[in-house]
Structure formats: C-alpha cells, structure tokens
Design a protein around this motif. Structure first.
Motif, PDB file in Angstrom:
ATOM      1  N   GLN A 178       6.239  70.661 -68.279  1.00 53.51           N
ATOM      2  CA  GLN A 178       5.020  70.181 -68.878  1.00 53.51           C
ATOM      3  C   GLN A 178       3.805  69.062 -68.749  1.00 53.51           C
ATOM      4  OE1 GLN A 178       6.410  69.176 -72.328  1.00 53.51           O
ATOM      5  NE2 GLN A 178       4.038  69.086 -72.098  1.00 53.51           N
ATOM      6  N   ASN A 179       2.786  70.268 -69.715  1.00 57.43           N
ATOM      7  CA  ASN A 179       1.730  69.743 -69.163  1.00 57.43           C
ATOM      8  C   ASN A 179       1.495  68.244 -69.509  1.00 57.43           C
ATOM      9  OD1 ASN A 179      -1.068  68.459 -69.324  1.00 57.43           O
ATOM     10  ND2 ASN A 179      -1.139  71.017 -70.511  1.00 57.43           N
ATOM     11  N   ASP A 181      -1.089  66.589 -70.282  1.00 57.93           N
ATOM     12  CA  ASP A 181      -2.439  66.303 -70.793  1.00 57.93           C
ATOM     13  C   ASP A 181      -1.677  66.161 -72.363  1.00 57.93           C
ATOM     14  OD1 ASP A 181      -4.145  65.670 -68.755  1.00 57.93           O
ATOM     15  OD2 ASP A 181      -5.039  67.945 -68.852  1.00 57.93           O
TER      16      ASP A 181
END
Length: 280
Positions: A178-179, A181
């Motif tokens: 999962q990113n 940001d």
C-alpha cells in the motif's frame, strides 16, 4: 550436613512435590478466575490486572517453595541461615533492589494506580500502553512498537492517562504494498471526520476545548506479523464513553478503507495461495 543416601528416594520425592505445587497453583488460579466470573464489583481491567499479577505471584512462590524443599534435603537450612549473620546481611544487600521492586509493585497494584491496558508516561520520557504487570516490573508497548520494560524501583514518576479518561487507540494494518502517501491522506481524513462527528466523546478542559482530539499517529509499527504496517489513530475520551467511541472510530476506519480501496494486510498463507493460483 550432606547426605548421599537420600539420592535413592530423592527423585521420586522431588517429582511428587513438583506435581503437588503445580496442581495447587492451578486450582488457586482457577478459583480466583471463578470468583471474578461470579462477581461484578470490579471492572474488567481491574480483574485482568489482578489475575495477571496473581499468576506471577503463584509462579514465584511455587519456585521458591520447590527450591527450598530440594535444598532442605542436602543442607540444614535453619543452621545455615541463623548461624551466619554475615551471609544473611550479604543476601539482604544483594536482594534489596528485588525486595524493593516487589514492595513497590504491590503498592502500585493495591492502590489501583495501574491496570492492564492503561496508557502511561514513565519518568517523563517513556509512554505507551501497559501490556504486562509482573511482580518486579512493568512492560509497556510504545507507539513505535517497541516494548519497554522498567522495574518498579526505577519509576520516579508515573502519569496515568486512564484516570477519568481513556485513550482510544485504533489502527489499520495495511499491506506493505500500500502506498503510504495515500494511506496518510485517508487516515488524516478519518481523524477530521471523527473530530467532527464524535466531539461529544472527547475529554474537555475547563474551557470546553478537547484535551486531545482524534489524531493520526502515522505508522506506529512496521511489518506486523510479516503481513503489513500499522497505521494508528488515537484520541482522549471520557472514560464512560470509551466503548462507544472505540466502536465509532473502528467503523470510520473500516468505511474509509472500503471507500478508498486500501490494501488490507492478509495472512501469508492466503497471499501465497493467491500468488501461485494458476487461475488467479
């Protein structure tokens, strides 16, 4: 003073005493548990704390009685202890910190200063949730995920954030793919939503302002059980509203994860199955 003939029957005697100590400790522990199950004059956290501490005491006393019994077959313990003031004084000096830890631990427990799950600040520089209360020390889980162990005699200042208040601390464990940001933006939005929708749960100061609103604590633990990273959100609420506030925060987190398609952490077995599934 030393009797070699006792070795003929000693193994059987030692085994019998060990079994008796284990069985006795088991029945005492079950009796305490049954007592708490049948009564309700203590809250759940208090009961868990007393149960945990009593288990530690039973283990310690069981070991002490066992070693005393074994040593009594080889030495005259009465003559050994009473006949040597020097040895007794030396032992007192050696174990003074241990004895002090025990005494202070009992004081913290029976004065109800700490419970399992309490959020505490120790000596002004260590803070986290109490995970274990033993006979000699505390273990707290800090926000960075590390467990901090401190003996009672080394505690010079203890601040408890659960007296008249509770700290809601909920989290999402997201896949390591999962990113961050994107996850940060979602979690910050959840914190704003909780502050708007559930402000009545928050603990207020004398001016009516929240002491500590819901806030995103960023990544508080990496690689949780080799599945993903923990993104945490917390807020200081009134003790009476702790359960309801926790449920509401968990709902907002679950809804945000669904609406924003966040990648939740999954078990390694399930991930491997998906990775190698020929039809996947």
């Amino acid at each position: 003073m030393f009797n070699l003939d006792l070795f003929q029957q000693l193994p059987v005697k030692i085994l019998t005493v060990a079994v008796l100590i284990i069985v006795t400790a088991y029945f005492i522990r079950k009796s305490i548990q049954l007592f708490f199950d049948k009564t309700s004059f203590l809250d759940e956290n208090r009961e868990q704390t007393l149960m945990h501490f009593s288990n530690q005491v039973l283990k310690g006393l069981g070991l002490v009685f066992f070693f005393i019994y074994v040593l009594s077959h080889f030495f005259d313990l009465t003559r050994l202890v009473t006949g040597s003031v020097v040895v007794a004084g030396a032992l007192a000096l050696i174990f003074q910190h241990i004895i002090r830890d025990y005494i202070m631990g009992l004081a913290y427990l029976f004065e109800r200063q700490i419970h399992l799950g309490d959020y505490v600040i120790i000596n002004g520089n260590r803070q986290g949730k109490i995970e274990e209360i033993s006979m000699r020390h505390l273990k707290i889980r800090q926000y960075d995920g590390y467990v901090y162990t401190v003996s009672y005699s080394n505690i010079t200042e203890l601040q408890n954030g659960n007296r008249g208040m509770r700290r809601v601390n909920e989290s999402l464990i997201l896949n390591y793919r999962q990113n961050p940001d994107v996850a940060f933006k979602v979690m910050e939005e959840v914190a704003r939503t909780c502050n708007e929708k559930y402000e009545e749960f928050l603990l207020k100061d004398f001016h009516g302002a929240p002491v500590e609103g819901f806030k995103f604590n960023q990544i508080t633990e990496l690689n949780v059980d080799y599945r993903g990273h923990r993104y945490s959100l917390s807020g200081l609420v009134k003790e009476a509203n702790f359960v309801d506030a926790s449920k509401k925060v968990r709902y907002e987190l679950a809804m945000a994860a669904y609406l924003n398609n966040l990648m939740m952490a999954e078990s390694g077995e399930f991930e491997n199955k998906k990775s190698f599934d020929p039809q996947g």
